[in-house]
Design an enzyme around this catalytic site. Structure first.
Site, PDB file in Angstrom:
ATOM      1  N   GLN A 122      52.778  90.212  34.254  1.00  0.00           N
ATOM      2  CA  GLN A 122      51.810  89.282  33.666  1.00  0.00           C
ATOM      3  C   GLN A 122      52.058  87.838  34.080  1.00  0.00           C
ATOM      4  OE1 GLN A 122      52.382  91.018  29.462  1.00  0.00           O
ATOM      5  NE2 GLN A 122      50.270  90.299  29.481  1.00  0.00           N
ATOM      6  N   LEU A 180      47.771  89.294  26.412  1.00  0.00           N
ATOM      7  CA  LEU A 180      47.670  87.920  26.920  1.00  0.00           C
ATOM      8  C   LEU A 180      46.980  87.882  28.277  1.00  0.00           C
ATOM      9  CD1 LEU A 180      51.192  86.548  25.878  1.00  0.00           C
ATOM     10  CD2 LEU A 180      49.007  86.209  24.715  1.00  0.00           C
TER      11      LEU A 180
HETATM   12 NI    NI Z   1      49.613  93.144  27.588  1.00  0.00          NI
END
Ligand code: NI
Length: 172
Positions: A51, A94
């Site tokens: 991420q 997120l």
């Molecule tokens: Ni996630």
């Protein structure tokens, strides 16, 4: 400490199978603390290295109650050894801003991982911790929570997410 940039769906880095970590050095330690800082700032309860654009098998979590002490957990090369039960709770990510949906997961999981210095560890997780472990470990295999929705819900997600992205673009 620094806040890292969170990559959003459909960034291709989120679809990769992340690489196993074999070197436990100060660079890894720094990455883990930057990821924790980024997660707390977001705020979120979990973050996986892909991420932040790094395709390595590292996750950070903290599912402790909001009004209690922080319980940061760093897991290197985590894997699920056993599962028990089933639950279905609303999740967000997120990397998929402003979208939430219920996902079917195991209620309890036994997880094996290495600590930041390479020490092997095994824990049993339930409740939000169990959900979070499954969600973050999925990230290491290129799987997002929206990939676990039914085909119908997933096509609704794509339409809704497109609108969300267009609105975000207008705000920029
Ligand atoms: Ni996630």
């Amino acid at each position: 400490m620094s806040i890292l940039r969170i990559h959003h769906y459909p960034d291709p880095v989120l679809k990769l199978k992340a690489e196993r970590i074999t070197v436990f050095d100060t660079e890894l330690r720094a990455l883990a603390s930057h990821m924790l800082e980024t997660m707390y700032a977001a705020p979120g309860v979990g973050l996986a290295a892909p991420q932040v654009g790094i395709s390595r098998r590292l996750i950070v979590l903290d599912c402790s109650p909001k009004d209690g002490d922080r319980q940061p957990l760093v897991a290197v090369n985590p894997e699920i050894l056993a599962r028990e039960g089933e639950c279905c709770e609303e999740e967000g990510c997120l990397s998929v801003p402003e979208y939430y949906a219920k996902v079917v997961r195991s209620e309890k999981v036994r997880v094996r991982f290495q600590e930041i210095d390479g020490t092997p560890r095994e824990i049993e997780a339930d409740g939000l911790w169990a959900i979070c472990f499954q969600h973050e470990i999925d990230h290491l295999d290129g799987i997002l929570f929206v990939d676990r929705l039914s085909p119908l819900k997933r096509s609704l997600f794509r339409k809704k997410y497109q609108k969300i992205q267009e609105q975000r673009q207008e705000q920029l």
